[in-house]
Each structure stands twice: as C-alpha cells, then as structure tokens.
Design an enzyme around this catalytic site. Sequence first.
Site, PDB file in Angstrom:
ATOM      1  CD  GLU A   1      -4.526   1.829  -5.994  1.00  0.00           C
ATOM      2  OE1 GLU A   1      -5.749   2.014  -5.918  1.00  0.00           O
ATOM      3  OE2 GLU A   1      -4.009   0.899  -6.648  1.00  0.00           O
TER       4      GLU A   1
ATOM      5  CG  ASP B   1       1.364   5.392 -14.343  1.00  0.00           C
ATOM      6  OD1 ASP B   1       1.330   6.011 -15.404  1.00  0.00           O
ATOM      7  OD2 ASP B   1       2.391   4.792 -13.944  1.00  0.00           O
TER       8      ASP B   1
ATOM      9  CG  HIS C   1       1.580   0.225 -16.647  1.00  0.00           C
ATOM     10  ND1 HIS C   1       0.432   0.075 -17.365  1.00  0.00           N
ATOM     11  CD2 HIS C   1       1.428  -0.527 -15.530  1.00  0.00           C
ATOM     12  CE1 HIS C   1      -0.390  -0.750 -16.722  1.00  0.00           C
ATOM     13  NE2 HIS C   1       0.188  -1.125 -15.601  1.00  0.00           N
TER      14      HIS C   1
END
Length: 813
Positions: free
Chosen positions: A533, A558, A600
Amino acid sequence: MSKGKDGGTATATRSPKAEKADHSGVLRDYEIAYMSRQVSTLARGEVMLGRAMFGIFGDGKEVAQVALARAFQPGDIRSGYYRDQTLMFALGLLTVQQFFAQLYAHADIAADPASGGRGMNAHFGTRMLDDQGRWKNLTDQYQSSADSSPTGSQMPRLLGLAYASRLYRELKDLHQFTQFSHNGNEIAFGTIGNASCAEGVFWEAVNAAGVLQVPMLLSVWDDWYGISVPNDMQVTKGSISELLQGFRRTPEKKGFELEVVRGWDYAALVETFQRTADVVRRNHVPAVVHVTEMTQPHGHSTSGSHERYKSPERLKWEKEHDGISRFREWIIKQKIASAAELDALQEHAMDEARAGRDGAWRAYQSPINAEKDELHALIAAAAGNATGSSATTLATIASDLAARTTPLRREVAAAAHEAIVALRDAPSVAEPLIQWKRAQEALMDNRYHAELYSESSESALAVPVEAPIYPDDAPDVDGYMVLNACFDAALRRDPRVIAFGEDVGKLGDVNQGFVDLQARYGELRVGDTGIRECTIIGQAIGMAMRGLRPIAEIQYLDYLLYALQVMSDDLATLRYRTRGGQKAPVIVRTRGHRLVGVWHSGSPMAMMLGSLRGMYVLVPRDMTRAAGFYNTLLQGDDPAIVVEVLNAYRVKEKLPANIGTFTMPLGVPEILREGSDVTVVTYGACCKIALDAARLLEENAGVRVEVIDVQSLLPFDINGLIVESLKKTNKVLFLDEDVPGGATAYMMQEVLERQGGFYWLDSAPRTLSAAAHRAAYGRDGDYWSKPNVETVFDAVYEIVRETDVARFPALGV
Ligand SMILES: Cc1ncc(C[n+]2csc(CCOP(=O)(O)OP(=O)(O)O)c2C)c(N)n1
C-alpha cells in the site's frame, strides 16, 4: 585514473583539449565540494549563534555528490534527503544564499525557492510549477522533488518518479508530452542514508523497483551511523550491498545493477556513476550504488556532538578518510593542479560561502527590521497620544522593541498585541496599531497558510458543474457498472490516466470497477501491483509529479494505515511545503464503511481528517456520485481520496448518459429528505440508515427529519447549507460510523462553530457514531458495533423529546 572497489577504470585516451576540459571540470568539482564544506561549517556557526533553530548539513558527502551530479541529464529528477546540498550546488539547483535563506526560515520563495521558509534547513526541491500553478517544462533542466524529514520517505516517491519514465517510454500515446519526458530517458536519482535502509519502506520500494524494472539510480550514503546507532545494529551483516546481493540481476533474471564504491575516491565515483547511469538510462534497469567509507566531520546535526558516541579511533579514521583532503591529494598527484592553485581556489570558495551567508542574512533581516521600525513609530506615536499608565506602558513596549537588533516577526507581532491591549480603553489611539496588525496578519496568513490546496485555475473547486443526464430509457445497472463506465471513459479520453492497485488489472478490482478495462487499454494503463500500500501511493505521487493522472487503489480503507504515512507526510504536504512549487494530483480510490468484522468495516474518517489536510476527502453514498467526483478530480490539480461504500456495488443505479463528463462539486451537501423537526447530518453508508430511520420516525411519531448527506468531508459544506437547515429545525444529530469523537465531532465543530449553528439550536446537539472499538464480526456484531436504524430512531426521538415531553413519552429503551 584510480580504481574503485568494484568500479573498474576509465582509461580511454583523450585528446589534449578534452583532457583540459575535463581538468577544469575536476577543479570545478573540487571548488564546489570545498565550498559546500565551508557552507556546512558556517551554517553550523549560525545555529550556534542563535540565528537559526536547527541545522543538518552535507559535510562528508561532498565528493560523491559532485561525482553524481556529472551523471545527471536535463529532465532527470532527484528524490533524496537532507545530506544533498553539494549535489544541489553542483547541479546548479541551489545557491549558497538560498541554502542560508532556508536555514534562517526566510518566508519568501524569492529567497528560499524550495519551500518559502516552510520546509526546514536542507530540504531541497525545484520549482516545477509557474506562478499560476501550471507545469513548467520539466525536461529542459534538472529537477528535484521536494524533500521531507521522515527517514526513507523519499523512497515511495522515487519509485513513482522512475516508473513515470517507463510509462513515457512504453506508452506511445504519451510520447506527445515532451514537457515531461523525452521517450522516458529520464533517470530518477535517489539518495538515502545507510541507517534509513533499515526502514520497511526502503525494502518495499526496492522490491517494487525490481519488479517494475524502473530507471532509478539509488545512492546509499554510508557513514556507518544513523545518529549514534552503528550499521551492524541497523542492517543484517552491517552492509546494505551485501544484503542486496539477491537483488542483483543475472543473464537469466531481471533485477538490479549493484555497485560499491568508496566515498572519498573521486575518480572511481565519477566512473561508477557514469557507467551505471548509462545502463539505467538505456535499459531501464534499477541500480543501487552503495557509497561506503563516508564521514560526518561535524556529526549528525547541530543537536549534539558525535564525540559522545564515536570512539577516538573512529574519529581519527574519519579525519584520515576525509573526502575533501583525499580529493585534494589526488588532484595534486594527478598533476591537475598544484597545491598553490588549490589554495587559491579554496580561498575563492570560502569567499563565495561567506558572501552567500551574509547576503542571505541581510535579505532575511532587512524587511523584518523595516516592519519593526514601522511598528515602533506607531507605538511611539500612540504613546504620545495616550494618557496615564498606558502612556508609560507604551513607552516601555517601544523601547523594548527598539532594543531588539535581530527581531523575529513573532516578537514584533507580540509587541503590537501588547500595545493594543494596553490601549483597550482608548480605541481611537489604538486604531492605527490595529490597522497595522490586521495588515500584517493578512501577510502572515499568506506566508504560512497559502497553497495548502490548489489556488490555480485548475483547482478542483473551480471545475464547472455538469449535472448527470438521465434519458427516459436510462438503464438500471449495478453500482460497479456505473464506475466501470466512468473509468472506461476516462481511460479513453486521456492517455495520462493510469489506474493500478492490488487486483485492479486482470481481475478489474475486487468489486469489478475496472473489469475488462485492462483487456481494452493494456497492462500499463490498468495494472496489478504487489501487496504494498505504501508504495502504491508513492508510485502515484511520483507519476503525478511528472504530469500523469494516476488513480491508485487501496483495496480496503482498513489497509490505508500502511499508506497513511506517505500520504500524510508526502502527498498531503507537497503543495504546502513547496509553497505552490510542486503538486501531485493523485486520486486515491478505496472502499470502506461496512462489510465484515474488525478489518473490513473501517470508517476511520477522523484519522484521515487529522492527517490528510492538503488532500480532499470525499465520501459519496453511491457509485454515481463517486463517478462524478472522479470526473471532477481528473480535471483538477489537487490530490484526493474517494471512499466508496463497500456494500453498494451491487445496488442498482441509473446510468447517466454523460457518465464520462458529468461532475460533482466538492464541498456541497445534498438534502436527501426534507423535514422541519430535526436535522440529521451524515454521509456514505449511513445515508440509507438515516433515511430508513426518518421514515419510521415520521410514520410512528410524526417527526419530520431533514436528512443531509455532506458528501465531502474536506472541503466541508462550503456554502453553509447545513446551518440553513438548523435555522428551520433548531435541532441536530451528527451521524456516522467512525469512533466517538471522530468525524461526527469534526462535523459538529464545522457546523456549530464555523458556521455558527450553535445560535440556532434549542436542544443539545448530539452525535451518534460507532462504538469505541472496531466492528465485531457477523451481522449481530455489526449491529451492536455500528449505528443502525433503531439507534438512529432513538437518538432523534430523544432530541425531540427534550423540548416536548408531552408529545414524546419516554420509550423506556
Ligand atoms: C521516520 C524517522 N525516524 C527517525 C528520524 C530521526 N532521524 C533523523 S536522521 C536519523 C538517522 C538517519 O541516519 P542515516 O539514514 O544513516 O542518514 P545520515 O543522517 O547518517 O546521513 C534519524 C534516526 C526521522 N527523521 N524519521
């Protein structure tokens, strides 16, 4: 020429003319290196004198940097850190005066073009935008992306800067953009300290660079320490190049060029950088050059002395291996210049360093002194007009101010404030001071608050609004198909639009927003990435800084936490910290708010609101609105994050005929249901819950709820629509799925304080958020973790009951 460890030799025969030209280049390099050392010494003195707060300098790294500069070509771009002053001098991207201006925090881009006094000492960068905020031609000179302080944070951006070259080379439709690239020939040059190679982000970026095979040349400046902690406590085996051996490319497998060269060996450094850069540029291969045996003559920074942690032996070794001394010896030995000639050159370099310092100090101090004098005259005049004790107080303030020979602006401002307070009973006498202070505050507002967001004609806030068009036969489609049509149109319209993320390419993302688009536009336009990420965002930052329009996907909100550091420190601050000199209009796409369980269901909106000022934070309740935001953002030049609603991809929506062009204005809420009793302010997935609760409240209790979808948290309700609703209902509930005190508190502050909503209330304002923990798994876990129709019903009922107990008896729940 001498030989480096792995460096080979550069012994080709040269014409006498070339030899002479090269000699003058060597001497120029020496002069710059020597001057840079003097700059470090003088700058350290300035901090000790109290003229600057803090100093961190490039002493000990000079020789490698003049050598590295020789490998640069116009259009190449640097992503480095605070040790690179010599490189910047050698590239002609920084003058000594500018270096000192930044040290003094001179708040003017004419003095400190890198940051207008906002950055920090030794945080370098070029002005890549003109004064209208538009891109300059980036290929006609060297560039430097703007530095930031977290060690290793240059790495994600570096990946993207290099990746852009690959795209510009391999995507034919991009060849027209010669303002940004010539066939992808540009190298992204990175620099990093040895200890920072212990950061996770270093490894993530290096791995991604190897996977993507980008033209990145990373130099590791290795002086053995990271402040006081030595290499063998930083990286396994105490050597980054030893560790990176597995990354080395082989005839069979792609990987890195890997070089090791000593930091005091000028000839080997020049040869190594040149040869490596040739390979990187020609073949688009990443490279790491590990520059060992560097020193740090003045220690890490002005904050402490290195004698506290370096042994006498180490200090002795550093003296013996000082790059400048070795460079000088080598020049004399090679008969390029005599000792006397070098002495003269050093003298000249010293003069240049001193002149730069003195010029910067004068330029920094003189306007502040002028302001001080101006204010002094006003206070003295006021003292003459004042009576009683305030006259005495003003006279003291004036004389204290006059005594300040090197004033700070804050001291001048404090004196003005003190004088105005002393004159609170004599407003007419105070008036000139008040006027002066107001004008001064307006200037300071500009100095320290401008350019957080784009102020150019390309601002996302200036994009014309185009409403969606729905013909009678507009089809009802799943939400993801609305997005898919929007992305398809964007990719078709603009070759600079590049989408990527985990599972975005082949699969078309986990919710199919990009389904089939890779097949249509190719792997470079719609691509998969590794699970990384932080560098997905870094990749986007670097690409956007070179004129591309990345849509970078973070699979679930998240998991934004892994990317938050780079978004907060780099992306969100870029425009601000360069005072409008650089921009990265990255669109971050993610999905959140509610699915299953702890990891999630995220809706950590306040986490973003607190850390991403400088980006827009958009929270569309459906995919049509998300598409409208994407269309707006792609026309604007600000970075933004769009949080799509996780459980809305399969909800039917009408497909607008103008899916590729309609736009959603930023910061404009929408009234979803009109009502006169209570206003519920919410967004995203909570809109549906609020509407369902509103219907039940009307049916069961006759309560008419006005439901407002804010749609955009940053910016927030720029036209004050919500306060208009409060004028009607006099009651308000702020609702969302963040933790208590999260985005509901933010909205409350915006409406009650900024918009003045407090004055219109006749009952206590309330917030309804998720529980103080993350959502438990399962439908029941979700129900008791997050707001639901029943809890919204009860919260609104309680609010109306507060002013009419007779009409609304207690529910007893
Ligand atoms: C993320 C982060 N952690 C800690 C620091 C504080 N810090 C500043 S420089 C530094 C040492 C860096 O050492 P190295 O990478 O070897 O570079 P050098 O300063 O020696 O050139 C540290 C720990 C920081 N700036 N950023």
